[in-house]
Design an enzyme around this catalytic site. Sequence first.
Site, PDB file in Angstrom:
ATOM      1  N   LYS A  46       3.800  -3.566  -0.243  1.00  0.00           N
ATOM      2  CA  LYS A  46       2.918  -3.027  -1.288  1.00  0.00           C
ATOM      3  C   LYS A  46       3.474  -1.703  -1.836  1.00  0.00           C
ATOM      4  O   LYS A  46       3.499  -1.474  -3.045  1.00  0.00           O
ATOM      5  CB  LYS A  46       1.515  -2.816  -0.693  1.00  0.00           C
ATOM      6  CG  LYS A  46       0.573  -1.999  -1.524  1.00  0.00           C
ATOM      7  CD  LYS A  46       0.034  -2.745  -2.706  1.00  0.00           C
ATOM      8  CE  LYS A  46      -0.723  -1.799  -3.616  1.00  0.00           C
ATOM      9  NZ  LYS A  46      -1.349  -2.432  -4.733  1.00  0.00           N
TER      10      LYS A  46
ATOM     11  N   CYS B  46      -2.875   3.986  -7.578  1.00  0.00           N
ATOM     12  CA  CYS B  46      -1.826   3.229  -6.877  1.00  0.00           C
ATOM     13  C   CYS B  46      -0.425   3.750  -7.168  1.00  0.00           C
ATOM     14  O   CYS B  46       0.211   4.344  -6.306  1.00  0.00           O
ATOM     15  CB  CYS B  46      -1.932   1.756  -7.251  1.00  0.00           C
ATOM     16  SG  CYS B  46      -3.440   0.992  -6.644  1.00  0.00           S
TER      17      CYS B  46
HETATM   18  N1  LIG Z   1      -8.188   0.007  -7.642  1.00  0.00           N
HETATM   19  C1  LIG Z   1      -7.107  -0.744  -7.635  1.00  0.00           C
HETATM   20  O1  LIG Z   1      -6.701  -1.264  -8.672  1.00  0.00           O
HETATM   21  C2  LIG Z   1      -6.348  -1.045  -6.372  1.00  0.00           C
HETATM   22  C3  LIG Z   1      -5.379  -2.063  -6.388  1.00  0.00           C
HETATM   23  C4  LIG Z   1      -4.721  -2.366  -5.214  1.00  0.00           C
HETATM   24  C5  LIG Z   1      -5.006  -1.650  -4.049  1.00  0.00           C
HETATM   25  N2  LIG Z   1      -5.927  -0.653  -4.058  1.00  0.00           N
HETATM   26  C6  LIG Z   1      -6.201   0.053  -2.794  1.00  0.00           C
HETATM   27  O2  LIG Z   1      -7.459  -0.391  -2.292  1.00  0.00           O
HETATM   28  C7  LIG Z   1      -8.085   0.675  -1.579  1.00  0.00           C
HETATM   29  C8  LIG Z   1      -9.470   0.905  -2.160  1.00  0.00           C
HETATM   30  O3  LIG Z   1      -9.326   1.325  -3.499  1.00  0.00           O
HETATM   31  P1  LIG Z   1     -10.518   1.263  -4.554  1.00  0.00           P
HETATM   32  O4  LIG Z   1      -9.889   1.428  -5.885  1.00  0.00           O
HETATM   33  O5  LIG Z   1     -11.380   0.084  -4.298  1.00  0.00           O
HETATM   34  O6  LIG Z   1     -11.296   2.602  -4.139  1.00  0.00           O
HETATM   35  P2  LIG Z   1     -12.792   3.009  -4.609  1.00  0.00           P
HETATM   36  O7  LIG Z   1     -12.846   4.491  -4.478  1.00  0.00           O
HETATM   37  O8  LIG Z   1     -13.132   2.358  -5.894  1.00  0.00           O
HETATM   38  O9  LIG Z   1     -13.715   2.355  -3.500  1.00  0.00           O
HETATM   39  C9  LIG Z   1     -13.721   2.750  -2.184  1.00  0.00           C
HETATM   40  C10 LIG Z   1     -15.141   2.652  -1.678  1.00  0.00           C
HETATM   41  O10 LIG Z   1     -15.118   2.932  -0.282  1.00  0.00           O
HETATM   42  C11 LIG Z   1     -16.282   3.668   0.038  1.00  0.00           C
HETATM   43  N3  LIG Z   1     -16.047   4.323   1.314  1.00  0.00           N
HETATM   44  C12 LIG Z   1     -15.351   5.451   1.599  1.00  0.00           C
HETATM   45  N4  LIG Z   1     -15.342   5.687   2.919  1.00  0.00           N
HETATM   46  C13 LIG Z   1     -16.044   4.687   3.494  1.00  0.00           C
HETATM   47  C14 LIG Z   1     -16.385   4.371   4.829  1.00  0.00           C
HETATM   48  N5  LIG Z   1     -15.977   5.123   5.843  1.00  0.00           N
HETATM   49  N6  LIG Z   1     -17.146   3.270   5.060  1.00  0.00           N
HETATM   50  C15 LIG Z   1     -17.578   2.489   4.030  1.00  0.00           C
HETATM   51  N7  LIG Z   1     -17.261   2.746   2.739  1.00  0.00           N
HETATM   52  C16 LIG Z   1     -16.514   3.822   2.484  1.00  0.00           C
HETATM   53  C17 LIG Z   1     -16.477   4.585  -1.149  1.00  0.00           C
HETATM   54  O11 LIG Z   1     -17.812   5.056  -1.229  1.00  0.00           O
HETATM   55  C18 LIG Z   1     -16.104   3.650  -2.311  1.00  0.00           C
HETATM   56  O12 LIG Z   1     -17.226   2.961  -2.811  1.00  0.00           O
HETATM   57  C19 LIG Z   1      -7.143   1.877  -1.699  1.00  0.00           C
HETATM   58  O13 LIG Z   1      -6.317   1.932  -0.585  1.00  0.00           O
HETATM   59  C20 LIG Z   1      -6.335   1.547  -2.924  1.00  0.00           C
HETATM   60  O14 LIG Z   1      -5.075   2.188  -2.899  1.00  0.00           O
HETATM   61  C21 LIG Z   1      -6.628  -0.356  -5.193  1.00  0.00           C
END
Ligand SMILES: NC(=O)c1ccc[n+]([C@@H]2O[C@H](COP(=O)([O-])OP(=O)(O)OC[C@H]3O[C@@H](n4cnc5c(N)ncnc54)[C@H](O)[C@@H]3O)[C@@H](O)[C@H]2O)c1
Length: 412
Positions: free
Chosen positions: A212, A266
């Site tokens: 990734k 990302c």
């Molecule tokens: N957004 C993208 O396009 C994308 C694409 C690929 C990978 N990712 C990866 O996926 C992961 C999540 O990204 P995202 O964009 O969904 O983030 P986000 O901030 O949109 O969502 C994360 C959620 O996790 C919650 N959270 C935080 N700590 C927590 C805990 N201890 N227990 C339960 N919930 C908790 C937050 O309140 C939030 O709602 C990251 O590692 C990111 O790098 C994101």
Amino acid sequence: MSFKKVSVIGLGYIGLPTAAVVASRGIEVVGVDVNPKAVETINEGNIHIVEPDLDIVVRGVVSTGNLRATTIPEPAEAFMIAVPTPFKEGNSPDLSYIQAAANAIAPVLEKGNLVILESTSPVGATEKMAAWLAEARPDLTFPQDAGENADIKVAHCPERVLPGYVLQELVANDRVIGGLSKACSEKAVELYKTFVRGECIITNARTAEMAKLTENSFRDVNIAFANELSMISDKLKINVWELIKLANRHPRVNILNPGPGVGGHCIAVDPWFIVDSCPDEAKIIRQARLTNDSKPHYVIDQVAKAADEFKRPVIACLGLAFKADIDDLRESPAVQIVEELANKNIGQVFAVEPNVVSIPEKLVHAGVELTTLDLALERANIVVVLVDHKQFREADKTQLVTKVVFDTRGII
Ligand SMILES: NC(=O)c1ccc[n+]([C@@H]2O[C@H](COP(=O)([O-])OP(=O)(O)OC[C@H]3O[C@@H](n4cnc5c(N)ncnc54)[C@H](O)[C@@H]3O)[C@@H](O)[C@H]2O)c1
């Protein structure tokens, strides 16, 4: 069906669509988030993020009872962790959200459970997560000690969906699945097969983590090359868009697009995880980050120079999101440019962002006004295209003839 109840930890841009898609396959899904507002919104059948068609799917699975959200983890057969993995000061990865999620699910883990880390993670993070779980649950065995026969199976399965196309890509994309043992990988494949049409390819956790990071670093390096070309082209009085189009006619050349910088959660973040692990080796990867991070300053300098020609010009900045047709402003170079232009106090700065209803406090503080495209174009002396949103691509460009235009996205 082997999985009857799955829990998704973190209901953001990745976790919520994942939870909804798994639930749409008839599996009971419990979504867990520390944000009570998000939990309440989801339980009402609504969504708190922008993603095409997600509202329809969430409403459907909440109404059938297949998806429900809570702030407190409960027992399930599989846990998919999709919490943030930002970086800290000094660009080192912040694993505290993963640790908090591991500590939250540890008390409800039961023999036979599967724990999947979906968050983009530095190499070794899945092993760390398993160690945190083992520390919290000495009564259970984990793959790092018990190998193939461990009570709890642990795997990393990075998410690579494209915002705006998440529902399609969640199902269609191939998945790289890296277990801490072969049995872990196989169990994880079983779960993904319930909703993924793409191929599920097995590797180990460290390679899956690096895969990734490699994908996003490849794009970052390629964009840095395009951004460097755009600055070289400016100096040599060449149209960079034409230049790249021509070079890409070569059958083995595929240069990506330059822009005002690189943003998002990302591409602007993940390469630093590699640099942090191997600072002496990751030279090109580090330089690409520095080049892309310097691009907003280049744009700001150019706009400031043009503003010098006016007496307090109106500067209309089109777009705040980090890429087209989404509402995500995180790590957005457009936000950085708009904020710094406003703080320079060289004119009135208007921001047009059709995908949000309010702008970050720091922009309001700096005196930025969120306005409509029509009003901004009517009043502007200088127009800075920062995001290639559909609304801007399709806008009537004749209004721009009398303006000074900086088109960082090549839509004009
Ligand atoms: N957004 C993208 O396009 C994308 C694409 C690929 C990978 N990712 C990866 O996926 C992961 C999540 O990204 P995202 O964009 O969904 O983030 P986000 O901030 O949109 O969502 C994360 C959620 O996790 C919650 N959270 C935080 N700590 C927590 C805990 N201890 N227990 C339960 N919930 C908790 C937050 O309140 C939030 O709602 C990251 O590692 C990111 O790098 C994101």
